[in-house]
Design a protein around this motif. Structure first.
Motif, short mmCIF file in Angstrom:
data_model
loop_
_atom_site.label_atom_id
_atom_site.label_comp_id
_atom_site.label_asym_id
_atom_site.label_seq_id
_atom_site.Cartn_x
_atom_site.Cartn_y
_atom_site.Cartn_z
N ASP A 131 -5.75 -5.06 13.06
CA ASP A 131 -5.01 -6.11 13.76
C ASP A 131 -3.51 -5.98 13.62
O ASP A 131 -2.75 -6.39 14.50
N TYR A 132 -3.07 -5.44 12.49
CA TYR A 132 -1.65 -5.44 12.18
C TYR A 132 -1.12 -4.01 12.08
O TYR A 132 -1.74 -3.15 11.44
N TRP A 133 0.03 -3.79 12.71
CA TRP A 133 0.65 -2.47 12.72
C TRP A 133 2.13 -2.60 12.38
O TRP A 133 2.84 -3.46 12.92
N GLY A 134 2.61 -1.73 11.50
CA GLY A 134 4.03 -1.64 11.23
C GLY A 134 4.69 -0.76 12.28
O GLY A 134 4.04 -0.16 13.14
N ARG A 135 6.01 -0.64 12.20
CA ARG A 135 6.77 0.12 13.20
C ARG A 135 6.70 1.62 13.01
O ARG A 135 6.97 2.37 13.93
N GLY A 136 6.35 2.08 11.85
CA GLY A 136 6.25 3.52 11.64
C GLY A 136 7.45 4.09 10.93
O GLY A 136 8.57 3.60 11.05
N THR A 137 7.19 5.15 10.20
CA THR A 137 8.24 5.89 9.51
C THR A 137 8.01 7.38 9.75
O THR A 137 6.87 7.85 9.69
N LEU A 138 9.08 8.10 10.05
CA LEU A 138 8.97 9.49 10.45
C LEU A 138 8.93 10.42 9.24
O LEU A 138 9.79 10.33 8.35
N VAL A 139 7.95 11.31 9.25
CA VAL A 139 7.84 12.37 8.24
C VAL A 139 7.98 13.71 8.95
O VAL A 139 7.24 13.98 9.90
N THR A 140 8.92 14.52 8.50
CA THR A 140 9.14 15.83 9.09
C THR A 140 9.00 16.89 8.01
O THR A 140 9.68 16.82 6.98
N VAL A 141 8.10 17.84 8.23
CA VAL A 141 7.85 18.90 7.27
C VAL A 141 8.24 20.23 7.93
O VAL A 141 7.67 20.60 8.95
N SER A 142 9.18 20.91 7.33
CA SER A 142 9.64 22.18 7.89
C SER A 142 9.02 23.35 7.13
O SER A 142 8.74 23.26 5.93
N SER A 143 8.83 24.44 7.86
CA SER A 143 8.20 25.62 7.25
C SER A 143 9.22 26.54 6.60
O SER A 143 10.42 26.37 6.78
N VAL A 165 0.86 -1.17 0.00
CA VAL A 165 0.00 0.00 0.00
C VAL A 165 0.90 1.23 0.00
O VAL A 165 1.97 1.23 0.62
N TYR A 166 0.47 2.25 -0.72
CA TYR A 166 1.25 3.47 -0.86
C TYR A 166 0.47 4.67 -0.31
O TYR A 166 -0.77 4.66 -0.29
N LEU A 167 1.20 5.68 0.07
CA LEU A 167 0.58 6.95 0.45
C LEU A 167 1.38 8.06 -0.22
O LEU A 167 2.50 8.37 0.19
N GLN A 168 0.80 8.61 -1.28
CA GLN A 168 1.41 9.73 -1.97
C GLN A 168 1.01 11.01 -1.25
O GLN A 168 -0.18 11.30 -1.13
N MET A 169 1.99 11.74 -0.78
CA MET A 169 1.72 12.94 0.02
C MET A 169 2.24 14.17 -0.73
O MET A 169 3.45 14.31 -0.91
N ASN A 170 1.33 15.02 -1.13
CA ASN A 170 1.66 16.25 -1.83
C ASN A 170 1.25 17.46 -1.00
O ASN A 170 0.46 17.34 -0.07
N SER A 171 1.80 18.60 -1.35
CA SER A 171 1.48 19.85 -0.65
C SER A 171 1.58 19.68 0.85
O SER A 171 0.68 20.08 1.61
N LEU A 172 2.66 19.11 1.27
CA LEU A 172 2.83 18.81 2.70
C LEU A 172 2.92 20.08 3.52
O LEU A 172 3.46 21.10 3.08
N GLU A 173 2.39 19.99 4.73
CA GLU A 173 2.34 21.11 5.66
C GLU A 173 3.08 20.71 6.94
O GLU A 173 3.17 19.53 7.26
N PRO A 174 3.58 21.70 7.70
CA PRO A 174 4.24 21.35 8.97
C PRO A 174 3.36 20.51 9.89
O PRO A 174 3.87 19.68 10.65
N GLU A 175 2.04 20.69 9.78
CA GLU A 175 1.11 19.93 10.61
C GLU A 175 1.07 18.45 10.24
O GLU A 175 0.49 17.63 10.96
N ASP A 176 1.66 18.09 9.12
CA ASP A 176 1.72 16.69 8.71
C ASP A 176 2.89 15.97 9.37
O ASP A 176 3.02 14.75 9.21
N THR A 177 3.74 16.69 10.08
CA THR A 177 4.87 16.07 10.77
C THR A 177 4.37 15.06 11.80
O THR A 177 3.57 15.39 12.67
#
Length: 125
Positions: free
Chosen positions: A113-125, A78-90
């Protein structure tokens, strides 16, 4: 079932990132797949999810029109294409999966039921 997310990173506001999540193990049971996120000091929140074998997807109001979820069942990805990212998306973004064959997309963390470990997204202003 194991979920492995990747694609996080740092980007400036207005930029784009694409997250990927690959499922392994007994993937034939996975029905829903999607994403949650958790920002520092905040509760985990629903981002988007989609159902297997349908085009049905659901988005949080805060990401509608900017983020797009897609799924490749042949690749168990599964994919998540993230455009027009905002600092609030961090946030840390978590890939999720579920076995229950619902006809609707669930928003509650307890529905998955199933969870991955997570990946960090950081959006700077």
């Amino acid at each position: 079932v194991q979920l492995q997310a990747s694609g996080g990173g740092s980007v400036q506001a207005g930029g784009s990132l694409r997250l990927s999540c690959v499922a392994s193990g007994d993937t034939s049971n996975i029905w829903s797949m999607g994403w949650f996120r958790q920002a520092p000091g905040k509760e985990r929140e629903f981002v988007a999810a989609t159902l297997r074998k349908t085009d049905k997807a659901l988005y949080a109001d805060s990401v509608e029109g900017r983020l797009t979820i897609s799924r490749d069942n042949a690749k168990n990805t599964v994919y998540l294409q993230m455009n027009s990212l905002e600092p609030e998306d961090t946030a840390v973004y978590y890939c999720v999966g579920d076995r229950v064959r619902r006809v609707y997309v669930a928003r509650m963390p307890s529905s998955y039921d199933y969870w991955g470990r997570g990946t960090l997204v950081t959006v700077s202003s």
